[in-house]
Design a protein around this motif. Structure first.
Motif, PDB file in Angstrom:
ATOM      1  N   LEU A   1      -4.868   5.160   4.061  1.00 45.44           N
ATOM      2  CA  LEU A   1      -5.720   5.575   2.952  1.00 45.44           C
ATOM      3  C   LEU A   1      -6.338   6.945   3.218  1.00 45.44           C
ATOM      4  O   LEU A   1      -6.331   7.835   2.355  1.00 45.44           O
ATOM      5  CB  LEU A   1      -6.824   4.531   2.724  1.00 45.44           C
TER       6      LEU A   1
ATOM      7  N   LEU B   1       0.827  -1.205   0.000  1.00 43.17           N
ATOM      8  CA  LEU B   1       0.000   0.000   0.000  1.00 43.17           C
ATOM      9  C   LEU B   1       0.864   1.259   0.000  1.00 43.17           C
ATOM     10  O   LEU B   1       0.596   2.209  -0.742  1.00 43.17           O
ATOM     11  CB  LEU B   1      -0.923   0.001   1.220  1.00 43.17           C
TER      12      LEU B   1
ATOM     13  N   HIS C   1      -3.977   9.853   2.985  1.00 39.00           N
ATOM     14  CA  HIS C   1      -3.577  10.179   1.615  1.00 39.00           C
ATOM     15  C   HIS C   1      -4.767  10.560   0.739  1.00 39.00           C
ATOM     16  O   HIS C   1      -4.675  10.559  -0.491  1.00 39.00           O
ATOM     17  CB  HIS C   1      -2.792   9.013   1.010  1.00 39.00           C
TER      18      HIS C   1
ATOM     19  N   VAL D   1      -3.782   3.830  -6.182  1.00 46.00           N
ATOM     20  CA  VAL D   1      -4.938   3.085  -5.653  1.00 46.00           C
ATOM     21  C   VAL D   1      -6.234   3.843  -5.903  1.00 46.00           C
ATOM     22  O   VAL D   1      -6.410   4.974  -5.459  1.00 46.00           O
ATOM     23  CB  VAL D   1      -4.773   2.819  -4.139  1.00 46.00           C
TER      24      VAL D   1
ATOM     25  N   ILE E   1     -14.481   1.263  -0.487  1.00 43.93           N
ATOM     26  CA  ILE E   1     -13.865   0.081   0.118  1.00 43.93           C
ATOM     27  C   ILE E   1     -14.946  -0.988   0.176  1.00 43.93           C
ATOM     28  O   ILE E   1     -16.030  -0.755   0.717  1.00 43.93           O
ATOM     29  CB  ILE E   1     -13.330   0.346   1.538  1.00 43.93           C
TER      30      ILE E   1
ATOM     31  N   VAL F   1     -10.491  -0.514  -3.412  1.00 38.25           N
ATOM     32  CA  VAL F   1      -9.945  -1.263  -2.281  1.00 38.25           C
ATOM     33  C   VAL F   1     -10.874  -2.399  -1.886  1.00 38.25           C
ATOM     34  O   VAL F   1     -12.103  -2.224  -1.813  1.00 38.25           O
ATOM     35  CB  VAL F   1      -9.723  -0.338  -1.059  1.00 38.25           C
TER      36      VAL F   1
ATOM     37  N   ILE G   1       0.345   3.812  -3.179  1.00 38.96           N
ATOM     38  CA  ILE G   1      -0.811   4.603  -2.751  1.00 38.96           C
ATOM     39  C   ILE G   1      -1.264   5.598  -3.810  1.00 38.96           C
ATOM     40  O   ILE G   1      -2.466   5.854  -3.958  1.00 38.96           O
ATOM     41  CB  ILE G   1      -0.512   5.329  -1.413  1.00 38.96           C
TER      42      ILE G   1
ATOM     43  N   TYR H   1      -7.759   9.167   0.219  1.00 37.59           N
ATOM     44  CA  TYR H   1      -8.641   8.193  -0.445  1.00 37.59           C
ATOM     45  C   TYR H   1     -10.059   8.361   0.103  1.00 37.59           C
ATOM     46  O   TYR H   1     -10.272   8.304   1.324  1.00 37.59           O
ATOM     47  CB  TYR H   1      -8.147   6.766  -0.203  1.00 37.59           C
TER      48      TYR H   1
ATOM     49  N   PRO I   1      -3.971   0.148   7.323  1.00 39.13           N
ATOM     50  CA  PRO I   1      -4.303   0.552   5.947  1.00 39.13           C
ATOM     51  C   PRO I   1      -5.412   1.584   5.872  1.00 39.13           C
ATOM     52  O   PRO I   1      -5.371   2.479   5.023  1.00 39.13           O
ATOM     53  CB  PRO I   1      -4.705  -0.763   5.271  1.00 39.13           C
ATOM     54  N   TYR I   2      -6.389   1.489   6.775  1.00 35.61           N
ATOM     55  CA  TYR I   2      -7.477   2.469   6.752  1.00 35.61           C
ATOM     56  C   TYR I   2      -6.939   3.866   7.047  1.00 35.61           C
ATOM     57  O   TYR I   2      -7.231   4.831   6.321  1.00 35.61           O
ATOM     58  CB  TYR I   2      -8.553   2.091   7.769  1.00 35.61           C
TER      59      TYR I   2
END
Length: 308
Positions: A268, A212, A271, A219, A277, A222, A216, A273, A264-265
């Motif tokens: 994300l 990830l 960044h 992405v 998901i 997800v 990133i 996102y 990861p949450y």
């Protein structure tokens, strides 16, 4: 039972992310008898009742007209559909007609992305092959063929208002962190994005965050899938195939296995996102009831992820 998704009780992410659940929890395209008792209506009713906003298309769905009528009636969005490409085996020109038809179908359903996985030499659907020790590998000459072909498909996807998101997947030519990073480096960021899948990253490399963090910026879709440690160890020891591994319970929903999804949450969110998901877990619905596991995932998402 809620018969239509109610926005007031649906999952509401504090960071604007939309949450869905993948249809593989209800029925399997690769082993068609698994979940054959479930219908599109069963799945949509569960999704509406559980508060998930969307899902993807599966091969067992009815006609596009019936699908559109039923998703609209239940207030559930179609996000994407899997597409098996054979660019290396057949050449991209041979792939384009079916891919274009898939894009047209997805636009009819209101989707925003198309999931692509190169299946040349894939062993993900072969039940007598050890998924942990056997996978196809691209030659140096084949890498640019795949990358250029994906760029071409990405152009077609964009013409239909879709993002092409590539799915790194166990048993395929793009499985490992290194392979996924290399594919992203070889493809045009404007045409090819990445579907990041926690389950495949963990089983493939034992490293969710490494992939990830390295990708990133690419992405755009997800899948949050968890892994049961005892079943993973058992499947490795017995040399199971991908299909037999998930039938034995290797995968489960977030919060029911060994992956810490807070990392990861958080990454994300930090960044920027803020799209989809999807909760995903290849399981036998006769053993792992989709409604029960969807509720379990929602409880974990809201109690653990939304509080960080």
């Amino acid at each position: 039972m809620a018969f239509r998704l109610d926005p007031t009780t649906a999952i509401t992410d504090p960071h604007g992310i939309s949450w869905g659940m993948h249809p593989i929890a209800w029925r399997n395209d690769d082993i068609k008898e698994v979940g054959a008792f479930n219908t599109l209506e069963d799945m949509l009713l569960d999704l509406a009742d559980l508060g998930y906003h969307g899902t993807e298309v599966a091969g067992w769905f009815p006609s596009k007209e019936v699908t559109k009528e039923r998703i609209d009636a239940r207030g559930i969005a179609i996000v994407a559909q899997w597409f098996s490409s054979f660019i290396v085996r057949d050449g991209v020109e041979a792939v384009i007609p079916e891919f274009t038809a898939t894009c047209e179908y997805l636009r009819y359903l209101g989707a925003s992305r198309v999931v692509v996985s190169e299946q040349t030499g894939s062993v993900q659907g072969v039940r007598d092959v050890n998924i942990f020790t056997n996978k196809p590998v691209l030659t140096e000459e084949q890498w640019p063929v795949l990358a250029e072909g994906l760029d071409r498909l990405g152009e077609i996807a964009l013409e239909h208002g879709l993002d092409l998101v590539y799915h790194h997947h166990l048993g395929t030519v793009v499985q490992t962190k290194e392979e996924t990073i290399r594919l992203m480096e070889l493809t045009d960021p404007a045409k090819v994005s990445l579907l990041f899948d926690t389950g495949h990253a963990f089983v493939g490399d034992g490293d969710v965050m490494g992939l990830l963090e390295a990708t990133i910026d690419r992405v755009k879709h997800v899948h949050f899938k968890d892994v049961r440690p005892d079943k993973l160890a058992e499947s490795k020891e017995l040399g199971r195939s991908f299909l037999d591994s998930f039938m034995a319970g290797m995968f489960t929903v977030p919060g029911d296995g060994m992956i810490d999804f807070t990392e990861p949450y958080r990454f994300l969110v930090e960044h920027g996102y803020n799209t989809w998901i999807l909760v995903e877990a290849e399981q036998d619905p006769a053993i792992a009831n989709p409604h029960e596991y969807g509720a379990k995932a929602r409880a974990y998402i809201e109690s653990t992820l939304f509080t960080i």
